[in-house]
Design a protein around this motif. Structure first.
Motif, PDB file in Angstrom:
ATOM      1  N   LYS A 152       8.224  -2.052 -13.275  1.00 36.96           N
ATOM      2  CA  LYS A 152       7.190  -2.558 -14.175  1.00 36.96           C
ATOM      3  C   LYS A 152       6.355  -3.660 -13.531  1.00 36.96           C
ATOM      4  CE  LYS A 152      10.080  -1.452 -18.179  1.00 36.96           C
ATOM      5  NZ  LYS A 152       9.459  -0.141 -18.349  1.00 36.96           N
ATOM      6  N   ALA A 153       5.897  -3.395 -12.329  1.00 35.76           N
ATOM      7  CA  ALA A 153       5.041  -4.351 -11.626  1.00 35.76           C
ATOM      8  C   ALA A 153       3.763  -4.596 -12.411  1.00 35.76           C
ATOM      9  CB  ALA A 153       4.700  -3.825 -10.236  1.00 35.76           C
ATOM     10  N   SER A 154       3.253  -5.798 -12.292  1.00 36.57           N
ATOM     11  CA  SER A 154       1.985  -6.141 -12.945  1.00 36.57           C
ATOM     12  C   SER A 154       0.805  -5.551 -12.190  1.00 36.57           C
ATOM     13  CB  SER A 154       1.839  -7.662 -13.025  1.00 36.57           C
ATOM     14  OG  SER A 154       2.984  -8.263 -13.568  1.00 36.57           O
ATOM     15  N   GLY A 155       0.971  -5.380 -10.885  1.00 35.92           N
ATOM     16  CA  GLY A 155      -0.105  -4.838 -10.058  1.00 35.92           C
ATOM     17  C   GLY A 155       0.364  -4.606  -8.643  1.00 35.92           C
ATOM     18  N   ILE A 156      -0.453  -3.907  -7.874  1.00 36.15           N
ATOM     19  CA  ILE A 156      -0.113  -3.548  -6.496  1.00 36.15           C
ATOM     20  C   ILE A 156      -1.301  -3.856  -5.579  1.00 36.15           C
ATOM     21  CG2 ILE A 156       0.469  -1.655  -4.918  1.00 36.15           C
ATOM     22  CD1 ILE A 156       1.670  -0.187  -7.360  1.00 36.15           C
ATOM     23  N   VAL A 157      -1.016  -4.508  -4.448  1.00 35.75           N
ATOM     24  CA  VAL A 157      -1.986  -4.585  -3.360  1.00 35.75           C
ATOM     25  C   VAL A 157      -1.399  -3.774  -2.213  1.00 35.75           C
ATOM     26  CG1 VAL A 157      -2.998  -6.799  -4.016  1.00 35.75           C
ATOM     27  CG2 VAL A 157      -1.004  -6.772  -2.531  1.00 35.75           C
ATOM     28  N   THR A 158      -2.211  -2.989  -1.541  1.00 34.58           N
ATOM     29  CA  THR A 158      -1.626  -2.048  -0.587  1.00 34.58           C
ATOM     30  C   THR A 158      -2.549  -1.669   0.554  1.00 34.58           C
ATOM     31  OG1 THR A 158      -0.522   0.108  -0.423  1.00 34.58           O
ATOM     32  CG2 THR A 158      -2.397  -0.048  -1.938  1.00 34.58           C
ATOM     33  N   CYS A 159      -1.919  -1.402   1.691  1.00 33.17           N
ATOM     34  CA  CYS A 159      -2.602  -0.751   2.820  1.00 33.17           C
ATOM     35  C   CYS A 159      -1.860   0.548   3.076  1.00 33.17           C
ATOM     36  CB  CYS A 159      -2.587  -1.632   4.061  1.00 33.17           C
ATOM     37  SG  CYS A 159      -3.452  -0.880   5.466  1.00 33.17           S
ATOM     38  N   ILE A 160      -2.520   1.644   2.833  1.00 34.78           N
ATOM     39  CA  ILE A 160      -1.894   2.963   2.845  1.00 34.78           C
ATOM     40  C   ILE A 160      -1.757   3.501   4.273  1.00 34.78           C
ATOM     41  CG2 ILE A 160      -4.080   4.225   2.588  1.00 34.78           C
ATOM     42  CD1 ILE A 160      -2.569   6.035   0.549  1.00 34.78           C
ATOM     43  N   PRO A 161      -0.635   4.162   4.615  1.00 29.38           N
ATOM     44  CA  PRO A 161      -0.452   4.674   5.983  1.00 29.38           C
ATOM     45  C   PRO A 161      -1.244   5.937   6.285  1.00 29.38           C
ATOM     46  CG  PRO A 161       1.452   5.220   4.634  1.00 29.38           C
ATOM     47  CD  PRO A 161       0.575   4.330   3.803  1.00 29.38           C
ATOM     48  N   ASP A 162      -1.637   6.663   5.263  1.00 32.37           N
ATOM     49  CA  ASP A 162      -2.370   7.919   5.450  1.00 32.37           C
ATOM     50  C   ASP A 162      -3.380   8.035   4.307  1.00 32.37           C
ATOM     51  OD1 ASP A 162      -3.353  10.478   5.641  1.00 32.37           O
ATOM     52  OD2 ASP A 162      -1.387  11.459   5.800  1.00 32.37           O
ATOM     53  N   GLN A 163      -4.659   7.888   4.636  1.00 33.00           N
ATOM     54  CA  GLN A 163      -5.668   7.839   3.586  1.00 33.00           C
ATOM     55  C   GLN A 163      -5.841   9.154   2.834  1.00 33.00           C
ATOM     56  OE1 GLN A 163      -8.664   5.939   6.217  1.00 33.00           O
ATOM     57  NE2 GLN A 163      -8.958   4.497   4.540  1.00 33.00           N
ATOM     58  N   THR A 164      -5.318  10.246   3.379  1.00 34.04           N
ATOM     59  CA  THR A 164      -5.390  11.509   2.647  1.00 34.04           C
ATOM     60  C   THR A 164      -4.463  11.486   1.427  1.00 34.04           C
ATOM     61  OG1 THR A 164      -3.647  12.556   3.979  1.00 34.04           O
ATOM     62  CG2 THR A 164      -5.916  12.771   4.765  1.00 34.04           C
ATOM     63  N   MET A 165      -3.589  10.483   1.363  1.00 33.08           N
ATOM     64  CA  MET A 165      -2.685  10.332   0.223  1.00 33.08           C
ATOM     65  C   MET A 165      -3.266   9.424  -0.855  1.00 33.08           C
ATOM     66  SD  MET A 165       0.666   9.510   2.500  1.00 33.08           S
ATOM     67  CE  MET A 165       1.438   8.782   1.053  1.00 33.08           C
ATOM     68  N   SER A 166      -4.482   8.976  -0.674  1.00 32.75           N
ATOM     69  CA  SER A 166      -5.073   7.995  -1.577  1.00 32.75           C
ATOM     70  C   SER A 166      -5.040   8.438  -3.033  1.00 32.75           C
ATOM     71  CB  SER A 166      -6.518   7.707  -1.167  1.00 32.75           C
ATOM     72  OG  SER A 166      -6.593   7.077   0.088  1.00 32.75           O
ATOM     73  N   GLN A 167      -5.445   9.682  -3.290  1.00 30.15           N
ATOM     74  CA  GLN A 167      -5.506  10.154  -4.673  1.00 30.15           C
ATOM     75  C   GLN A 167      -4.122  10.169  -5.310  1.00 30.15           C
ATOM     76  OE1 GLN A 167      -8.643  11.029  -6.310  1.00 30.15           O
ATOM     77  NE2 GLN A 167      -7.167  10.489  -7.907  1.00 30.15           N
ATOM     78  N   ALA A 168      -3.109  10.519  -4.530  1.00 31.22           N
ATOM     79  CA  ALA A 168      -1.743  10.538  -5.061  1.00 31.22           C
ATOM     80  C   ALA A 168      -1.302   9.140  -5.481  1.00 31.22           C
ATOM     81  CB  ALA A 168      -0.776  11.101  -4.018  1.00 31.22           C
ATOM     82  N   ALA A 169      -1.626   8.149  -4.644  1.00 30.09           N
ATOM     83  CA  ALA A 169      -1.273   6.767  -4.975  1.00 30.09           C
ATOM     84  C   ALA A 169      -2.019   6.296  -6.217  1.00 30.09           C
ATOM     85  CB  ALA A 169      -1.571   5.861  -3.788  1.00 30.09           C
ATOM     86  N   ILE A 170      -3.303   6.616  -6.274  1.00 31.09           N
ATOM     87  CA  ILE A 170      -4.126   6.231  -7.430  1.00 31.09           C
ATOM     88  C   ILE A 170      -3.594   6.881  -8.705  1.00 31.09           C
ATOM     89  CG2 ILE A 170      -6.394   6.541  -8.499  1.00 31.09           C
ATOM     90  CD1 ILE A 170      -6.425   4.286  -6.543  1.00 31.09           C
ATOM     91  N   ASP A 171      -3.269   8.157  -8.625  1.00 29.84           N
ATOM     92  CA  ASP A 171      -2.778   8.880  -9.807  1.00 29.84           C
ATOM     93  C   ASP A 171      -1.492   8.257 -10.344  1.00 29.84           C
ATOM     94  OD1 ASP A 171      -4.902  10.600  -9.640  1.00 29.84           O
ATOM     95  OD2 ASP A 171      -3.779  12.238  -8.701  1.00 29.84           O
ATOM     96  N   LYS A 172      -0.566   7.902  -9.445  1.00 28.82           N
ATOM     97  CA  LYS A 172       0.685   7.286  -9.868  1.00 28.82           C
ATOM     98  C   LYS A 172       0.422   5.955 -10.573  1.00 28.82           C
ATOM     99  CE  LYS A 172       3.816   9.230  -6.350  1.00 28.82           C
ATOM    100  NZ  LYS A 172       4.956   9.594  -7.209  1.00 28.82           N
ATOM    101  N   ALA A 173      -0.430   5.134  -9.980  1.00 28.73           N
ATOM    102  CA  ALA A 173      -0.706   3.810 -10.541  1.00 28.73           C
ATOM    103  C   ALA A 173      -1.435   3.922 -11.881  1.00 28.73           C
ATOM    104  CB  ALA A 173      -1.527   2.988  -9.557  1.00 28.73           C
ATOM    105  N   GLU A 174      -2.421   4.810 -11.939  1.00 29.04           N
ATOM    106  CA  GLU A 174      -3.190   4.960 -13.175  1.00 29.04           C
ATOM    107  C   GLU A 174      -2.326   5.501 -14.306  1.00 29.04           C
ATOM    108  OE1 GLU A 174      -6.660   7.273 -12.361  1.00 29.04           O
ATOM    109  OE2 GLU A 174      -7.788   5.552 -11.579  1.00 29.04           O
ATOM    110  N   GLU A 175      -1.461   6.455 -13.996  1.00 29.26           N
ATOM    111  CA  GLU A 175      -0.584   7.020 -15.020  1.00 29.26           C
ATOM    112  C   GLU A 175       0.339   5.952 -15.595  1.00 29.26           C
ATOM    113  OE1 GLU A 175       2.758  10.589 -15.567  1.00 29.26           O
ATOM    114  OE2 GLU A 175       1.637  10.385 -13.693  1.00 29.26           O
ATOM    115  N   ALA A 176       0.744   4.998 -14.739  1.00 26.33           N
ATOM    116  CA  ALA A 176       1.630   3.922 -15.183  1.00 26.33           C
ATOM    117  C   ALA A 176       0.858   2.746 -15.775  1.00 26.33           C
ATOM    118  CB  ALA A 176       2.482   3.440 -14.014  1.00 26.33           C
TER     119      ALA A 176
END
Length: 377
Positions: free
Chosen positions: A111-135
């Motif tokens: 239950k993090a309040s927020g995330i700051v991140t540097c992603i290792p593979d930018q092709t995964m960006s949408q997956a990361a966004i989807d997880k965060a937005e859903e939560a």
């Protein structure tokens, strides 16, 4: 102990854990400012037992958390979170996409309040966004953008003014070449260390090449080489060594690139080839160049300059944007920081405490799957 704490998730039991913090001690003494509270071991995918029900908890998930830049950036983010009364969890994704997504899942589970991140593979960006937005968790990209296939940013981004910083490096290197009458010589080569799969790094090399060729129009195009790597010193060394070995006709190398690690890797390759005495390497970040100058002096290394930009600005800036989002505001989608080229003559003045040594705790201390640290400053 401060009100806020810094938690580290280790992705490997033997992974070095590094952090700096505190405003009352010099950076060279940072390693003694950590109090390690070792906890029961779980592997990297395991969750840190942090509850965000009643407080601000921010996860900092970095693609290469053992690199100096991200350690410094994480320390600045930690300080900003603590000043806001919260807790910061630092996660090293080890350049591993699977570990990265696990870290996102852990942030959500805790239950993090927020995330700051540097992603290792930018092709995964949408997956990361989807997880965060859903939560329902706001997320901010640091250094490397979270973007779609067309390069459109999917979340607010904080990083360096890549093209212009690259251009500053190119200008310094071009001036060096002109002043030393190296332009037009058949045995002089330009080597660009590139990271073509990372959107934030591409314009750095483009700026370097554009400005260099603008100021050195007579430099032979056939003597301009590129070596692509993954952002690490080892791979930078390997890529540079391959180009150097394949071109024995080049006796004097001018080198710059997409990040500090690649340039230092190239410097080591030049040393191995016995070509460092006449070479000129210009880094990008200065967080490793300053160690060259501290340890070897100006004449002991082929690293002659580096574009310096503060990890503090990116780390603290990313948290500032995140806190703005947590408060329900809509921040700018892009926040960029500038740089200055430093040399052995001016780096201490320009970098301040960042010019000093940074000693890191030995990985031998850390034998569990994860550790939680509280700052002792």
């Amino acid at each position: 102990m401060r009100n806020g704490t810094l938690s580290h998730e280790l992705c490997d039991g033997n992974k070095n854990e590094k952090t700096q913090g505190g405003t009352n001690m010099k950076r060279k003494m940072v390693s003694v400012a950590l109090c390690a509270a070792m906890t029961a071991g779980v592997l990297a995918g395991g969750a840190v037992t942090v509850s965000a029900e009643d407080k601000l908890v921010v996860y900092g998930i970095y693609k290469a958390g053992d690199q100096t830049w991200f350690i410094d950036e994480g320390a600045a983010a930690q300080k900003a979170v603590e000043e806001a009364g919260g807790e910061f969890v630092y996660v090293d994704a080890k350049m591993n996409p699977e570990e990265y997504l696990k870290a996102i899942d852990n942030a959500i589970a805790n239950k993090a309040s927020g995330i700051v991140t540097c992603i290792p593979d930018q092709t995964m960006s949408q997956a990361a966004i989807d997880k965060a937005e859903e939560a329902g968790i706001p997320i901010v990209a640091a250094d490397d953008a979270l973007q779609d296939a067309e390069g459109n940013k999917l979340a607010p981004w904080v990083g360096i003014d890549a093209y212009n910083i690259g251009a500053a490096n190119g200008e310094w290197l071009a001036n060096y070449a002109n002043e030393n009458e190296l332009v037009g010589k058949e045995d002089v080569g330009l080597l660009l260390m590139t990271m073509d799969t990372v959107s934030s790094c591409v314009p750095r090399a483009e700026g370097e090449l554009d400005k260099f060729t603008e100021l050195c129009p007579d430099f032979p195009e056939a003597n301009i080489f590129k070596a692509d790597y993954d952002g690490t010193t080892d791979k930078g060394n390997t890529a540079a060594a391959a180009v150097i070995t394949a071109n024995p006709q080049i006796k004097t190398w001018l080198v710059t690139g997409a990040n500090e690690e690649g340039c230092i890797g190239a410097a080591r390759a030049l040393e191995s080839a016995g070509l460092d005495a006449d070479a000129c390497v210009v880094g990008l970040g200065a967080y490793m160049a300053k160690d060259e100058w501290n340890n070897k002096g100006a004449d002991g290394t082929c690293v002659k300059a580096s574009a310096y930009f503060s990890a503090d600005q990116v780390g603290a800036g990313s948290v500032e944007v995140l806190l703005d989002m947590i408060e329900g505001n809509e921040p700018e989608m892009e926040t960029a920081v500038d740089a200055v080229v430093v040399t052995p003559e001016n780096y201490k003045e320009e970098m301040g405490s960042y010019a000093e040594y940074i000693y890191i705790l030995s990985s031998a201390i850390f034998s569990f799957g994860y550790a939680t640290f509280s700052s002792c400053i």
